[in-house]
Design an enzyme around this catalytic site. Structure first.
Site, short mmCIF file in Angstrom:
data_model
loop_
_atom_site.label_atom_id
_atom_site.label_comp_id
_atom_site.label_asym_id
_atom_site.label_seq_id
_atom_site.Cartn_x
_atom_site.Cartn_y
_atom_site.Cartn_z
CB SER A 30 -0.95 0.04 1.28
OG SER A 30 -0.07 -0.10 2.32
CD GLU A 32 1.19 8.35 4.99
OE1 GLU A 32 0.75 7.24 5.57
OE2 GLU A 32 1.66 9.04 5.40
CB THR A 63 -1.22 12.66 5.21
OG1 THR A 63 -0.82 13.72 4.18
CG2 THR A 63 -0.15 11.47 4.99
N GLY A 123 -3.55 12.39 16.16
CA GLY A 123 -3.05 13.52 15.15
C GLY A 123 -2.02 14.55 16.13
CG ASP A 124 1.61 14.77 15.16
OD1 ASP A 124 1.81 14.33 16.21
OD2 ASP A 124 2.04 14.64 14.38
CB ALA A 142 -6.15 7.08 17.92
CB ALA A 169 4.46 5.89 25.15
CG ASN A 178 -2.77 4.30 23.41
OD1 ASN A 178 -3.84 4.76 23.43
ND2 ASN A 178 -2.11 4.88 21.95
CG PHE A 233 9.66 13.44 8.03
CD1 PHE A 233 8.85 14.55 8.37
CD2 PHE A 233 10.08 13.00 6.83
CE1 PHE A 233 8.48 15.34 6.94
CE2 PHE A 233 9.54 13.65 5.48
CZ PHE A 233 8.78 14.77 5.77
CG HIS A 283 1.57 1.87 4.54
ND1 HIS A 283 0.38 2.11 3.68
CD2 HIS A 283 1.59 3.38 5.11
CE1 HIS A 283 -0.32 3.28 3.72
NE2 HIS A 283 0.88 4.12 4.55
#
Length: 315
Positions: A30, A32, A63, A123-124, A142, A169, A178, A233, A283
């Protein structure tokens, strides 16, 4: 981790034979993309979609910018893919700065556009350095988002996983728990943030299995052609960049073609090791360019399903 006999045989084959000789082509992939800002960027994106579509990806995702900043562009891109191709389109959706009602409007619009797959993320924050604050009438996580979306429509939902732990975390165990909450809420699978060590993925997969997680955890692959950009990133998602990678790309700033070759080699080697460990789904974070992802898929044995036009327009 515990290997089956078949995986051990595959691991030995990876050492004893040419790494990419006659792979079965049984990997599923897949891709993105991010929504384009300009007409030129849209042309580049669509060229990438046309190049990668013949590989018959399980889906392609688009995204969603921090704070919903790309909401309209994300919707337009996903809707076009859904309308003009036979490639299943998935839309990212986050909790940031949106009420439950606003998220419902976006989700309904996706459903009406024929989109059946959502990548659900907390999300950020829209401003770097801030911590996530839920909307007063929004979803707090989420897991809550997954549950809310499934009350609206029977979406297939993917969620994020963090092989090297989410930056917020407090420990690896709570991070895995989570993930389990998101899957227990109804998500079908998890897609990992990128990483550069196969061992990091395998250790995470083992921790997830020990926590009772049975859903697929699909490794997210980022072919690196710009180390500085990748470092940015990585800082946002908790990924570690090994020192050898910095050294490997030294001196290549003025050699973009060589950088591409080196990037493809590094990412393909990692994918081959993941394949040897039993991974059959990948992905790719394409950054809207097809060349690196296509090359790695080819090495993994993927071939175009149709030799005709790259996109088959839906009836």
């Amino acid at each position: 981790m515990t290997f089956t006999l078949t995986q051990l045989e595959e691991a030995r084959r990876a050492l004893d034979a040419p790494l990419y000789a006659d792979l079965a082509g049984d990997a599923e992939v897949s891709f993105e993309f991010f929504p384009p800002k300009t007409a030129k960027m849209e042309e580049t994106l669509w060229s990438a979609v046309e190049t990668l579509a013949p590989l018959a990806p399980r889906f392609v995702s688009v995204t969603y910018g921090a704070g919903g900043s790309t909401r309209e562009r994300t919707h337009a891109t996903v809707a076009r893919i859904a309308a003009e191709t036979n490639v299943p389109a998935a839309a990212h959706l986050t909790c940031v700065e949106a009420s439950k009602g606003e998220i419902a409007e976006v989700a309904d619009a996706y459903w009406q556009a024929g989109v059946r797959h959502i990548v659900a993320l907390r999300g950020d924050p829209p401003r770097e350095g801030e911590r996530f604050q839920p909307h007063a009438d929004g979803y707090r996580s989420a897991a809550e988002l997954v549950e809310g979306l499934l009350k609206l429509h029977p979406f297939e939902i993917s969620v994020a996983a963090y092989p090297e732990m989410h930056p917020e975390a407090d420990c690896a165990d709570t991070d895995v728990l989570n993930l389990k909450r998101k899957l227990d809420a109804g998500a079908a699978q998890a897609i990992t943030q990128f990483f550069f060590s196969p061992d990091a993925y395998f250790r995470f997969r083992d921790r997830a299995a020990a926590a009772g997680i049975t859903a697929d955890i699909v490794p997210g692959i980022l072919p690196v052609s710009n180390v500085a950009q990748t470092r940015k990133f990585a800082g946002m998602c908790g990924a570690a960049i090994p020192p050898w990678m910095d050294r490997l790309f030294e001196g290549l700033d003025d050699h973009p073609a060589t950088r591409q070759l080196v990037a493809a080699t590094v990412a393909a080697e990692m994918c081959r090791k993941l394949y040897a460990g039993g991974v059959r789904q990948f992905h790719f974070y394409t950054l809207n360019r097809a060349e690196l992802a296509y090359a790695i898929c080819h090495l993994l044995g993927k071939r175009p399903v149709r030799a005709a036009a790259p996109l088959e327009v839906a009836a």
